[in-house]
Design a protein around this motif. Structure first.
Motif, mmCIF file in Angstrom:
data_model
loop_
_atom_site.group_PDB
_atom_site.id
_atom_site.type_symbol
_atom_site.label_atom_id
_atom_site.label_comp_id
_atom_site.label_asym_id
_atom_site.label_seq_id
_atom_site.Cartn_x
_atom_site.Cartn_y
_atom_site.Cartn_z
ATOM 1 N N VAL A 125 0.832 -1.204 0.000
ATOM 2 C CA VAL A 125 0.000 0.000 0.000
ATOM 3 C C VAL A 125 0.864 1.250 0.000
ATOM 4 C CG1 VAL A 125 -1.948 -1.161 1.068
ATOM 5 C CG2 VAL A 125 -0.273 -0.037 2.528
ATOM 6 N N ARG A 126 2.056 1.161 0.601
ATOM 7 C CA ARG A 126 2.956 2.318 0.573
ATOM 8 C C ARG A 126 3.427 2.622 -0.851
ATOM 9 N NH1 ARG A 126 8.911 2.749 -0.018
ATOM 10 N NH2 ARG A 126 9.228 1.076 1.496
ATOM 11 N N PHE A 127 3.790 1.583 -1.606
ATOM 12 C CA PHE A 127 4.212 1.811 -2.993
ATOM 13 C C PHE A 127 3.048 2.316 -3.847
ATOM 14 C CE2 PHE A 127 7.875 -1.214 -2.235
ATOM 15 C CZ PHE A 127 8.849 -0.241 -2.378
ATOM 16 N N ALA A 128 1.850 1.857 -3.555
ATOM 17 C CA ALA A 128 0.687 2.364 -4.281
ATOM 18 C C ALA A 128 0.560 3.866 -4.082
ATOM 19 C CB ALA A 128 -0.578 1.649 -3.824
ATOM 20 N N ALA A 129 0.767 4.334 -2.839
ATOM 21 C CA ALA A 129 0.681 5.763 -2.546
ATOM 22 C C ALA A 129 1.879 6.523 -3.078
ATOM 23 C CB ALA A 129 0.570 5.966 -1.033
ATOM 24 N N LEU A 160 -6.560 1.942 0.689
ATOM 25 C CA LEU A 160 -6.218 0.539 0.479
ATOM 26 C C LEU A 160 -6.092 -0.190 1.815
ATOM 27 C CD1 LEU A 160 -3.617 0.537 -2.446
ATOM 28 C CD2 LEU A 160 -5.757 -0.749 -2.357
ATOM 29 N N MET A 161 -5.471 0.458 2.785
ATOM 30 C CA MET A 161 -5.342 -0.161 4.107
ATOM 31 C C MET A 161 -6.703 -0.489 4.697
ATOM 32 S SD MET A 161 -2.271 2.050 5.886
ATOM 33 C CE MET A 161 -2.618 1.337 7.491
ATOM 34 N N VAL A 162 -7.639 0.426 4.550
ATOM 35 C CA VAL A 162 -8.980 0.205 5.096
ATOM 36 C C VAL A 162 -9.715 -0.860 4.299
ATOM 37 C CG1 VAL A 162 -11.239 1.270 5.485
ATOM 38 C CG2 VAL A 162 -9.142 2.499 6.126
ATOM 39 N N ASP A 163 -9.690 -0.743 2.981
ATOM 40 C CA ASP A 163 -10.425 -1.674 2.125
ATOM 41 C C ASP A 163 -9.919 -3.111 2.255
ATOM 42 O OD1 ASP A 163 -11.891 0.469 1.259
ATOM 43 O OD2 ASP A 163 -10.849 0.677 -0.665
ATOM 44 N N LEU A 164 -8.611 -3.275 2.482
ATOM 45 C CA LEU A 164 -8.032 -4.613 2.568
ATOM 46 C C LEU A 164 -7.966 -5.139 3.995
ATOM 47 C CD1 LEU A 164 -5.089 -4.219 0.008
ATOM 48 C CD2 LEU A 164 -7.326 -5.272 -0.375
ATOM 49 N N GLY A 165 -8.461 -4.363 4.958
ATOM 50 C CA GLY A 165 -8.450 -4.810 6.346
ATOM 51 C C GLY A 165 -7.110 -4.656 7.036
ATOM 52 N N ILE A 166 -6.160 -3.951 6.391
ATOM 53 C CA ILE A 166 -4.831 -3.764 6.974
ATOM 54 C C ILE A 166 -4.880 -2.763 8.119
ATOM 55 C CG2 ILE A 166 -2.498 -2.938 6.468
ATOM 56 C CD1 ILE A 166 -3.009 -3.854 3.542
ATOM 57 N N ALA A 167 -5.709 -1.741 7.967
ATOM 58 C CA ALA A 167 -5.779 -0.686 8.980
ATOM 59 C C ALA A 167 -6.198 -1.219 10.339
ATOM 60 C CB ALA A 167 -6.742 0.415 8.523
ATOM 61 N N GLU A 168 -6.936 -2.301 10.366
ATOM 62 C CA GLU A 168 -7.363 -2.880 11.651
ATOM 63 C C GLU A 168 -6.174 -3.253 12.526
ATOM 64 O OE1 GLU A 168 -10.317 -3.076 12.755
ATOM 65 O OE2 GLU A 168 -11.584 -2.763 10.988
ATOM 66 N N TYR A 169 -5.017 -3.484 11.898
ATOM 67 C CA TYR A 169 -3.823 -3.902 12.637
ATOM 68 C C TYR A 169 -2.789 -2.783 12.742
ATOM 69 C CZ TYR A 169 -6.029 -8.349 11.805
ATOM 70 O OH TYR A 169 -6.948 -9.368 11.774
ATOM 71 N N VAL A 170 -3.077 -1.628 12.161
ATOM 72 C CA VAL A 170 -2.129 -0.509 12.172
ATOM 73 C C VAL A 170 -2.758 0.741 12.769
ATOM 74 C CG1 VAL A 170 -0.612 0.944 10.770
ATOM 75 C CG2 VAL A 170 -0.968 -1.451 10.131
ATOM 76 N N LEU A 171 -3.875 1.168 12.198
ATOM 77 C CA LEU A 171 -4.614 2.346 12.662
ATOM 78 C C LEU A 171 -6.097 1.989 12.754
ATOM 79 C CD1 LEU A 171 -3.039 5.238 10.508
ATOM 80 C CD2 LEU A 171 -2.809 4.940 12.990
ATOM 81 N N PRO A 172 -6.491 1.171 13.717
ATOM 82 C CA PRO A 172 -7.888 0.716 13.770
ATOM 83 C C PRO A 172 -8.886 1.850 13.971
ATOM 84 C CG PRO A 172 -6.706 0.119 15.779
ATOM 85 C CD PRO A 172 -5.679 0.594 14.797
ATOM 86 N N GLU A 173 -8.429 3.006 14.450
ATOM 87 C CA GLU A 173 -9.334 4.133 14.640
ATOM 88 C C GLU A 173 -9.885 4.649 13.308
ATOM 89 O OE1 GLU A 173 -6.446 3.802 17.929
ATOM 90 O OE2 GLU A 173 -6.256 3.894 15.746
ATOM 91 N N ILE A 174 -9.145 4.456 12.222
ATOM 92 C CA ILE A 174 -9.573 5.007 10.932
ATOM 93 C C ILE A 174 -10.762 4.241 10.347
ATOM 94 C CG2 ILE A 174 -8.856 5.641 8.597
ATOM 95 C CD1 ILE A 174 -7.680 7.312 10.947
ATOM 96 N N PRO A 175 -10.716 2.915 10.199
ATOM 97 C CA PRO A 175 -11.931 2.228 9.730
ATOM 98 C C PRO A 175 -13.092 2.395 10.703
ATOM 99 C CG PRO A 175 -10.267 0.633 10.429
ATOM 100 C CD PRO A 175 -9.591 1.967 10.341
ATOM 101 N N GLY A 176 -12.794 2.672 11.970
ATOM 102 C CA GLY A 176 -13.850 2.907 12.941
ATOM 103 C C GLY A 176 -14.653 4.159 12.669
ATOM 104 N N LEU A 177 -14.170 5.026 11.791
ATOM 105 C CA LEU A 177 -14.885 6.255 11.452
ATOM 106 C C LEU A 177 -15.933 6.054 10.365
ATOM 107 C CD1 LEU A 177 -11.842 8.739 11.222
ATOM 108 C CD2 LEU A 177 -13.488 8.562 13.100
ATOM 109 N N ARG A 178 -15.902 4.954 9.667
ATOM 110 C CA ARG A 178 -16.731 4.820 8.464
ATOM 111 C C ARG A 178 -18.230 4.873 8.734
ATOM 112 N NH1 ARG A 178 -14.397 -0.315 5.352
ATOM 113 N NH2 ARG A 178 -14.261 -1.041 7.509
#
Length: 499
Positions: free
Chosen positions: A204-208, A256-274
């Protein structure tokens, strides 16, 4: 000078695994020129060091990011090399040639050195993998460059240039994927991500960073194996997140992190905003609003001539993370998030600390999150000079970032309201600038220091002096600068009533 006559090694029969993506064939003129320019840019590494290794029967090649960036027409400050020589042999070969050598990474097969203006890392052909519960990779050395490239994260990073002959090596179609803007793995993505789960974050970093898309099989493997990130050290995850956030398009990586479920293990607060509706009902959820604020912060950052700012971008992304915990439903369908900035500041501090961000980054981001609503008390322009002083003083060194964050947080589609908010903030900045010229707002102190307070009141050091100091500071913020005599008179009057 290195030899600029090229060959392009792309032999499918030498691939470690059948079915690997075939390469594009020989380099065209532009690509040849890019590799030649890369070799010239890293001299004397490309000729002297390459010849030194070759004369002793060892292989040496430029590899990974520098090769990729050269083919993209991007400048790279890295000089990464790979070799069949084991670390002890590397040390022998660079002895007497390198200006300095360090061995911090030698247990992972890497020797660092400096030659002239170049800082290099030479790594023995290797295999890295994680056991299911390990946070550190196991390392085994190899003898073949194809095996080494096969074990790298993505095909666009699995290209090399042999030194000193400048032979281009691309057994897995990295150049074709580079031209297509696609991230693929040399082998099965499941195997790659199992070997080093941090590669999920790198995708996801290379995508960005590069504007690439993930091949479908890479995206699916990342989604299915995101939980493997839990075994990777917080420091390594933090470093990838940092690179993502200062990339040209961090929103792309976060989505991408949110859509792929990666954010749950890195920044779980972000998908929690949806699922959280923002208080103005201008966006379908606070998640979308936060991404818009991030985008607008980047635009303002650039328009003001600033370099990519990690603290500002993290604050923009996290500024509303306190809303889920503070949401309340009121009559008429109204939703409120009272004190979400206070809760959000605490949550930001906790998350960034867990990710091992430096203390100053944690402090600065949480300060900005805590202050991001302060402007909305400005109303239609009724702030006093005292309020402006407090605003500037509370922001302190973060004032410029707070200016940008506050402006970016205006996402209304109502042009009239947006213009009014912009005009009001223009006034805030103008008034801060005017007062700063007069009063040095970023260094506001009471008119009397601690020693002077003790002298005026005949006190010894102690809690009462601190209480008097705080009174004098509030007086300074309220009234602006006063002379020593007037300040002493105010202090005596206060002491007569409170002491």
């Amino acid at each position: 000078m290195p030899n600029t006559e090229f060959s392009s090694e792309n032999d499918a029969d030498q691939r470690p695994e059948a079915g690997a993506v075939p390469g594009p064939g020989s380099l065209n003129g532009t690509r040849r020129a890019a590799i030649t320019a890369l070799a010239e840019a890293v001299q004397p590494v490309s000729d002297e060091l390459g010849a030194r290794f070759a004369s002793h029967g060892q292989q040496l090649a430029l590899v990974g990011g520098p090769v990729r960036d050269a083919l993209l027409g991007r400048r790279s400050n890295d000089v990464d090399l790979t070799t069949d020589a084991v670390p002890s042999r590397i040390l022998e070969l660079v002895d007497g040639w390198a200006d300095s050598v360090w061995t911090v990474g030698i247990e992972f097969g890497t020797v660092g050195l400096r030659k002239g203006g170049h800082q290099l890392e030479i790594t023995t052909y290797r295999s890295e993998s994680y056991s299911p519960k390990s946070r550190k990779p196991d390392v085994a050395y190899g003898t073949d460059i194809h095996d080494d490239l096969f074990r790298r994260d993505f095909t666009v990073n699995a290209m090399a240039v042999r030194l000193p002959e400048l032979e281009f090596v691309d057994p897995f179609g990295g150049l074709a994927d580079l031209e297509a803007g696609v991230l693929r793995t040399p082998g099965r993505p499941e195997d790659s991500f199992s070997d080093d789960p941090l590669r999920i974050m790198r995708a996801v970093r290379f995508a960005a960073q590069l504007g690439f898309t993930l091949a479908p099989e890479v995206a699916e493997a990342a989604r299915g194996m995101a939980d493997r990130l839990s075994i990777v050290s917080a420091e390594r995850v933090r470093d990838e997140l940092t690179k993502l956030m200062v990339s040209p398009d961090p929103r792309r990586g976060i989505e991408l992190m949110v859509d792929l479920g990666i954010a749950e293990y890195v920044l779980p607060e972000i998908p929690g905003l949806r699922l959280e509706i923002d208080e103005h009902h201008r966006h379908k959820d606070v998640y979308e609003h936060s991404l818009t604020v991030l985008d607008q912060a980047l635009d303002l950052e650039r328009s003001r001539g600033h370099e990519p700012d990690l603290v500002l971008r993290l604050a923009a992304l996290l500024h509303d993370v306190g809303k889920p915990k503070t949401r309340e439903f009121e009559g008429g369908g109204r939703v409120t998030f009272h004190h979400h900035e206070v809760v959000g500041a605490s949550m930001s501090r906790k998350r960034l600390t867990a990710l091992r961000f430096p203390k100053d980054v944690v402090s600065d981001v949480s300060t900005l999150v805590g202050l991001h609503l302060r402007f909305h008390g400005y109303g239609k322009g009724e702030w006093t000079d005292s309020a402006v002083r407090r605003y500037a003083r509370d922001a302190g060194s973060q004032l410029e970032r707070l200016h940008i964050l506050t402006r970016a947080d205006c996402t209304t589609r109502n042009r009239r309201k947006a213009a009014a908010l912009s005009k009001a903030y223009d006034d805030i900045e103008r008034r801060i600038g005017k007062l700063a010229e007069q009063e040095e707002l970023d260094r506001i102190r009471p008119d009397l220091d601690g020693n002077e307070i003790q002298e005026v009141l005949g006190l010894s050091p102690g809690p009462v002096v601190g209480k008097a100091y705080r009174f004098m500071l509030e007086l300074r913020l309220e009234n602006g600068p006063m002379g020593k005599e007037e300040a002493a008179a105010e202090l005596r009057a206060w002491a007569a009533e409170h002491l």
